[in-house]
Motif scaffolding. Structure first.
Motif, PDB file in Angstrom:
ATOM      1  N   PRO A   1      -4.107  -3.634   7.781  1.00 46.87           N
ATOM      2  CA  PRO A   1      -5.385  -2.937   7.652  1.00 46.87           C
ATOM      3  C   PRO A   1      -6.042  -2.580   8.985  1.00 46.87           C
ATOM      4  CG  PRO A   1      -5.270  -4.714   6.069  1.00 46.87           C
ATOM      5  CD  PRO A   1      -4.061  -4.856   6.943  1.00 46.87           C
ATOM      6  N   ASP A   2      -5.730  -3.317  10.056  1.00 46.64           N
ATOM      7  CA  ASP A   2      -6.324  -3.035  11.361  1.00 46.64           C
ATOM      8  C   ASP A   2      -5.600  -1.921  12.115  1.00 46.64           C
ATOM      9  OD1 ASP A   2      -8.109  -5.021  10.826  1.00 46.64           O
ATOM     10  OD2 ASP A   2      -7.269  -6.482  12.247  1.00 46.64           O
ATOM     11  N   ILE A   3      -4.466  -1.464  11.590  1.00 43.66           N
ATOM     12  CA  ILE A   3      -3.694  -0.402  12.247  1.00 43.66           C
ATOM     13  C   ILE A   3      -3.956   0.908  11.517  1.00 43.66           C
ATOM     14  CG2 ILE A   3      -1.381   0.422  12.847  1.00 43.66           C
ATOM     15  CD1 ILE A   3      -0.467  -2.489  12.904  1.00 43.66           C
ATOM     16  N   PRO A   4      -4.501   1.915  12.205  1.00 42.59           N
ATOM     17  CA  PRO A   4      -4.756   3.201  11.539  1.00 42.59           C
ATOM     18  C   PRO A   4      -3.468   3.801  10.983  1.00 42.59           C
ATOM     19  CG  PRO A   4      -5.859   3.104  13.686  1.00 42.59           C
ATOM     20  CD  PRO A   4      -4.938   1.925  13.618  1.00 42.59           C
ATOM     21  N   ARG A   5      -3.567   4.407   9.803  1.00 41.86           N
ATOM     22  CA  ARG A   5      -2.407   5.027   9.170  1.00 41.86           C
ATOM     23  C   ARG A   5      -2.200   6.433   9.731  1.00 41.86           C
ATOM     24  NH1 ARG A   5      -3.219   4.305   2.804  1.00 41.86           N
ATOM     25  NH2 ARG A   5      -1.036   4.961   2.739  1.00 41.86           N
ATOM     26  N   VAL A   6      -0.973   6.740  10.090  1.00 39.71           N
ATOM     27  CA  VAL A   6      -0.633   8.094  10.533  1.00 39.71           C
ATOM     28  C   VAL A   6      -0.170   8.899   9.327  1.00 39.71           C
ATOM     29  CG1 VAL A   6       0.011   7.267  12.823  1.00 39.71           C
ATOM     30  CG2 VAL A   6       1.780   7.520  11.057  1.00 39.71           C
ATOM     31  N   THR A   7      -0.090  10.203   9.502  1.00 34.99           N
ATOM     32  CA  THR A   7       0.427  11.037   8.429  1.00 34.99           C
ATOM     33  C   THR A   7       1.932  10.850   8.303  1.00 34.99           C
ATOM     34  OG1 THR A   7       0.500  12.864  10.014  1.00 34.99           O
ATOM     35  CG2 THR A   7      -1.375  12.790   8.502  1.00 34.99           C
ATOM     36  N   ASN A   8       2.422  11.068   7.090  1.00 37.03           N
ATOM     37  CA  ASN A   8       3.847  10.927   6.781  1.00 37.03           C
ATOM     38  C   ASN A   8       4.153  11.801   5.573  1.00 37.03           C
ATOM     39  OD1 ASN A   8       6.470   8.908   6.812  1.00 37.03           O
ATOM     40  ND2 ASN A   8       5.898   9.436   4.720  1.00 37.03           N
ATOM     41  N   VAL A   9       5.251  12.533   5.648  1.00 41.75           N
ATOM     42  CA  VAL A   9       5.670  13.332   4.502  1.00 41.75           C
ATOM     43  C   VAL A   9       7.109  12.989   4.141  1.00 41.75           C
ATOM     44  CG1 VAL A   9       4.099  15.257   4.925  1.00 41.75           C
ATOM     45  CG2 VAL A   9       6.384  15.284   5.969  1.00 41.75           C
ATOM     46  N   GLY A  10       7.423  13.145   2.860  1.00 42.44           N
ATOM     47  CA  GLY A  10       8.786  12.996   2.377  1.00 42.44           C
ATOM     48  C   GLY A  10       9.347  14.350   2.005  1.00 42.44           C
TER      49      GLY A  10
ATOM     50  N   MET B   1      14.040  -1.968   4.786  1.00 44.37           N
ATOM     51  CA  MET B   1      13.484  -3.034   5.635  1.00 44.37           C
ATOM     52  C   MET B   1      12.577  -2.417   6.693  1.00 44.37           C
ATOM     53  SD  MET B   1      12.921  -5.908   7.123  1.00 44.37           S
ATOM     54  CE  MET B   1      13.901  -7.169   6.325  1.00 44.37           C
ATOM     55  N   ALA B   2      11.308  -2.794   6.668  1.00 48.54           N
ATOM     56  CA  ALA B   2      10.343  -2.253   7.622  1.00 48.54           C
ATOM     57  C   ALA B   2       9.212  -3.254   7.812  1.00 48.54           C
ATOM     58  CB  ALA B   2       9.786  -0.926   7.100  1.00 48.54           C
ATOM     59  N   PRO B   3       8.431  -3.132   8.886  1.00 44.76           N
ATOM     60  CA  PRO B   3       7.269  -4.012   9.063  1.00 44.76           C
ATOM     61  C   PRO B   3       6.212  -3.826   7.984  1.00 44.76           C
ATOM     62  CG  PRO B   3       7.876  -2.964  11.139  1.00 44.76           C
ATOM     63  CD  PRO B   3       8.666  -2.285  10.062  1.00 44.76           C
ATOM     64  N   TRP B   4       6.333  -2.761   7.211  1.00 42.72           N
ATOM     65  CA  TRP B   4       5.298  -2.445   6.219  1.00 42.72           C
ATOM     66  C   TRP B   4       5.732  -2.710   4.777  1.00 42.72           C
ATOM     67  CZ3 TRP B   4       7.482   1.266   3.192  1.00 42.72           C
ATOM     68  CH2 TRP B   4       8.447   2.092   3.779  1.00 42.72           C
ATOM     69  N   ASN B   5       6.906  -3.278   4.559  1.00 46.16           N
ATOM     70  CA  ASN B   5       7.297  -3.506   3.164  1.00 46.16           C
ATOM     71  C   ASN B   5       7.896  -4.895   2.957  1.00 46.16           C
ATOM     72  OD1 ASN B   5      10.043  -3.475   3.899  1.00 46.16           O
ATOM     73  ND2 ASN B   5      10.423  -1.430   3.110  1.00 46.16           N
ATOM     74  N   LYS B   6       8.040  -5.263   1.690  1.00 45.33           N
ATOM     75  CA  LYS B   6       8.730  -6.486   1.306  1.00 45.33           C
ATOM     76  C   LYS B   6       9.637  -6.148   0.134  1.00 45.33           C
ATOM     77  CE  LYS B   6       4.738  -8.048  -1.424  1.00 45.33           C
ATOM     78  NZ  LYS B   6       3.734  -9.122  -1.608  1.00 45.33           N
ATOM     79  N   ILE B   7      10.584  -7.000  -0.153  1.00 40.85           N
ATOM     80  CA  ILE B   7      11.639  -6.639  -1.084  1.00 40.85           C
ATOM     81  C   ILE B   7      11.106  -6.386  -2.498  1.00 40.85           C
ATOM     82  CG2 ILE B   7      12.289  -8.985  -1.735  1.00 40.85           C
ATOM     83  CD1 ILE B   7      15.257  -7.972  -1.550  1.00 40.85           C
TER      84      ILE B   7
END
Length: 211
Positions: A112-121, A151-157
């Protein structure tokens, strides 16, 4: 369509003599984008966007073009005038013979302390392939092959498994996997395969399949 897995989040698609590459970032091979006729970038993070790899590809093929969101386009348009196209959620376009739909707007929450950047799929050729970038975006269209950010710093299995269940693709191939150790891979393979409800597979970097 031939799908080739490159390292980490990068995927190469070949069809009818044309090549499209998605996210040749800094964790991918230095030549990951070479030979591309079209390059799609999902967002600005360096494991997805690397100007060195883009420059090599654009110099290798003067007809090559890039499609990406505004935050990336602003950083590279000056280097490739007239060859960078800005896209956003809801856009459709044709790149090197591939029909592309754009889905999504924001990167997944890292903290929550890290601003979200834009992302498109990018949804390719009516759902044959969907690459969500760094988000668990569910397109409003059936998906045959999901490129699954495993696997990423932003997800869990549990989120990865639920994402597969919600998209309901015919098959899912791992991407965003450079941080996943060989020791952990069998655990992810077993749990996503058993609980995701679809054909879950993993391609080694450089390996290809038909989709």
């Amino acid at each position: 369509m031939k799908l080739t897995k490159k390292s980490h989040a990068c995927v190469r698609l070949d069809k009818e003599g044309q090549t499209l590459v998605i996210d040749p970032g800094g964790f991918s091979e230095e030549d990951a984008a070479l030979g591309a006729d079209a390059i799609l970038i999902t967002h600005e993070h360096p494991d997805h966007f690397d100007e060195f790899r883009l420059r090599a590809a654009m110099e290798n093929n003067p007809a090559a073009r890039i499609w990406t969101l505004k935050s990336v386009a602003e950083r590279i348009t000056a280097s490739f005038p007239g060859r960078v196209h800005t896209v956003g959620h809801g856009d459709t376009f044709t790149a090197a013979g591939f029909d592309v739909q754009v889905h999504g707007e924001l990167h997944a929450v890292i903290h929550p302390d890290i601003p979200r950047v834009t992302n498109v799929g990018y949804l390719i050729d009516g759902g044959q392939v969907f690459h969500p970038g760094d988000a668990l975006t569910v397109p409003n269209h059936p998906v045959q092959t999901l490129m699954l950010p495993v696997m990423a710093p932003w997800n869990k299995i549990s989120e990865v498994i639920d994402y597969v269940r919600e998209v309901r693709p015919q098959r899912a191939y791992d991407v965003h996997d450079a941080l996943l150790t060989d020791l952990a891979r069998p655990i992810y393979d077993r749990q996503i395969g058993a609980l995701g409800g679809t054909d879950h597979q993993r391609l080694a970097p450089g390996a290809s399949t038909q989709v």
